[in-house]
Write an enzyme that holds these catalytic residues in place. Structure first.
Site, PDB file in Angstrom:
ATOM      1  N   CYS A 277     -11.862   2.435 -14.873  1.00 50.37           N
ATOM      2  CA  CYS A 277     -12.202   3.859 -14.746  1.00 50.37           C
ATOM      3  C   CYS A 277     -10.894   4.647 -14.629  1.00 50.37           C
ATOM      4  O   CYS A 277     -10.609   5.294 -13.622  1.00 50.37           O
ATOM      5  CB  CYS A 277     -13.096   4.079 -13.523  1.00 50.37           C
TER       6      CYS A 277
ATOM      7  N   CYS B 235     -24.063   5.318 -13.754  1.00 53.19           N
ATOM      8  CA  CYS B 235     -22.975   6.295 -13.619  1.00 53.19           C
ATOM      9  C   CYS B 235     -23.437   7.681 -14.087  1.00 53.19           C
ATOM     10  O   CYS B 235     -23.791   7.869 -15.246  1.00 53.19           O
ATOM     11  CB  CYS B 235     -21.767   5.829 -14.435  1.00 53.19           C
TER      12      CYS B 235
ATOM     13  N   CYS C 153     -17.657  -1.451 -17.893  1.00 52.97           N
ATOM     14  CA  CYS C 153     -17.746  -1.099 -16.468  1.00 52.97           C
ATOM     15  C   CYS C 153     -19.015  -1.710 -15.844  1.00 52.97           C
ATOM     16  O   CYS C 153     -20.107  -1.581 -16.391  1.00 52.97           O
ATOM     17  CB  CYS C 153     -17.774   0.423 -16.324  1.00 52.97           C
TER      18      CYS C 153
ATOM     19  N   CYS D  85     -15.709   2.584 -20.268  1.00 49.31           N
ATOM     20  CA  CYS D  85     -17.066   2.571 -19.707  1.00 49.31           C
ATOM     21  C   CYS D  85     -17.877   1.396 -20.255  1.00 49.31           C
ATOM     22  O   CYS D  85     -18.770   0.883 -19.567  1.00 49.31           O
ATOM     23  CB  CYS D  85     -17.765   3.891 -20.000  1.00 49.31           C
TER      24      CYS D  85
ATOM     25  N   GLU E  97       0.835  -1.209   0.000  1.00 48.81           N
ATOM     26  CA  GLU E  97       0.000   0.000   0.000  1.00 48.81           C
ATOM     27  C   GLU E  97       0.870   1.258   0.000  1.00 48.81           C
ATOM     28  O   GLU E  97       0.570   2.234  -0.671  1.00 48.81           O
ATOM     29  CB  GLU E  97      -0.921   0.012   1.227  1.00 48.81           C
TER      30      GLU E  97
HETATM   31 FE1  SF4 Z   1     -15.973   5.214 -14.620  1.00 47.87          FE
HETATM   32 FE2  SF4 Z   1     -18.581   5.686 -14.893  1.00 47.87          FE
HETATM   33 FE3  SF4 Z   1     -17.153   4.939 -16.999  1.00 47.87          FE
HETATM   34 FE4  SF4 Z   1     -17.661   3.212 -15.013  1.00 47.87          FE
HETATM   35  S1  SF4 Z   1     -19.119   4.120 -16.391  1.00 47.87           S
HETATM   36  S2  SF4 Z   1     -15.691   3.525 -16.072  1.00 47.87           S
HETATM   37  S3  SF4 Z   1     -17.613   4.565 -13.235  1.00 47.87           S
HETATM   38  S4  SF4 Z   1     -16.901   6.824 -15.842  1.00 47.87           S
END
Ligand code: SF4
Length: 371
Positions: free
Chosen positions: A195, A211, A205, A202, A40
């Site tokens: 992200c 989002c 995602c 996206c 970390e």
């Molecule tokens: Fe990031 Fe939103 Fe794209 Fe997902 S949908 S990668 S949370 S910007």
């Protein structure tokens, strides 16, 4: 996950982490708080691919808290050399000693107690508590803030207290009741691999359906960056005094810039390089000989000093142009190393705890002369 999906943010991330997250990082072998802690700290400001070889070398040399606590600081910083932000290495060493002294070498499971150790902030303590002790604690590091800013559409710079508090409140409200360790890894992985700062993916995602930034076309503008200030430029003339394949280095004070590292000494503004070298204990100046690789022609400033190729380095608050001056010297026989001064041989540079730009100057412009 869609905006009206019954799946929570945490459920979606946990399911995604099991399928697509990272499972083979060297610090994920077990939930050993020592390994998690070191990783970390190394991962602050530094990418995973850079950290892995440093982490493995570090674990080989210091496999546990005790070995780290008992090591000389020079050796710890030598293994840190090149990772930058050396306060992290110094704090690791101090924290290991505090763990031996106050906690019998064991990590406390409690986030607040973890935060009493040097270099462990709220997020790092939460990561250790979640990964190693199953505690329900939220992290909010740079990668996580990027995900949250976009997912919830939070504008404003994180460093402003009210905005920072919004991030922490949201991070805590999204925590699942169980599997906090998997969730914590998931949100870290999502920030690091999907992200991302530029060109987020996206389309793959797991929370794209809910989002805010994606829906409102604000992905590129979030998170709000730190307001920019032009960084000042400084000049630092540094002395490369060498006796054949031995170079004179200065141990820097433990605190402050490059604290505890060995650096080329800085030449005071009112002296030229040769005059400064003449002030140092136990040295006698020699005329500089030609034929030293990439050196530029002698400066009219001094017949005994030669300017090497300088380089620009950026710290968090300013840029510095390092201008190295080479001076050939003889060590006066019988004059022992004293105070902050240390002589290092060309073949020992790899092991020495040097700041990265100083290492580069020595390795590119001086060490090859004695290969
Ligand atoms: Fe990031 Fe939103 Fe794209 Fe997902 S949908 S990668 S949370 S910007």
């Amino acid at each position: 996950m869609s905006a009206d999906s019954p799946l929570s943010f945490a459920d979606a991330l946990i399911a995604w982490q099991r399928r697509c997250g990272r499972h083979d990082l060297p610090w994920q072998q077990d939930a050993d708080p020592y390994r998690v802690w070191v990783s970390e700290i190394m991962l602050q400001q530094t990418q995973v691919v850079t950290v892995i070889p440093y982490f493995e070398r570090f674990m080989q040399r210091f496999p546990n808290v005790q070995s780290l606590a008992e090591a000389p600081l020079d050796e710890v910083l030598g293994l840190w050399s090149g990772l930058g932000y050396y306060a992290r290495g110094r704090n690791l060493h101090k924290a290991a000693q505090q763990l031996m002294r106050e906690f019998a070498g064991q990590f406390p499971a409690d986030q607040q107690q973890l935060m009493t150790l040097p270099g462990i902030g709220r997020s790092t303590a939460a990561a250790i508590a979640a990964f190693c002790f199953g505690q329900r604690t939220a992290i909010c590091d740079g990668n996580v803030r990027r995900v949250l800013a976009r997912y919830a559409g939070i504008a404003g710079y994180y460093g402003e207290a009210a905005v920072g508090e919004r991030f922490w409140t949201l991070a805590e409200s999204l925590l699942p009741q169980a599997s906090v360790d998997i969730y914590t890894q998931a949100i870290m992985d999502l920030g690091a691999t999907v992200c991302t700062r530029s060109q987020p993916r996206c389309g793959v995602c797991p929370v794209q359906g809910a989002c805010v930034a994606l829906r409102e076309g604000r992905v590129a503008e979030l998170p709000t960056p730190k307001p920019r200030k032009a960084l000042p430029e400084k000049l630092s003339r540094i002395l490369l005094a060498h006796d054949g394949p031995w170079v004179l280095l200065e141990r820097r004070p433990a605190e402050g810039l490059w604290g505890g590292l060995w650096s080329l000494p800085e030449i005071p503004a009112d002296l030229d390089a040769a005059a400064f070298a003449a002030c140092l204990p136990g040295l006698r100046l020699m005329p500089v000989q030609g034929g030293y690789g990439d050196v530029v022609p002698s400066s009219p400033q001094s017949q005994e000093a030669e300017a090497l190729v300088g380089l620009r380095h950026t710290f968090s608050h300013y840029h510095v142009f390092l201008e190295p001056w080479r001076v050939a010297v003889r060590r006066v026989p019988g004059c022992a190393e004293a105070g902050p001064w240390v002589w290092v041989a060309a073949h020992e540079l790899t092991e020495a705890p040097l700041p990265a730009p100083v290492r580069r100057i020595l390795q590119e412009q001086w060490q090859p002369l004695f290969a």
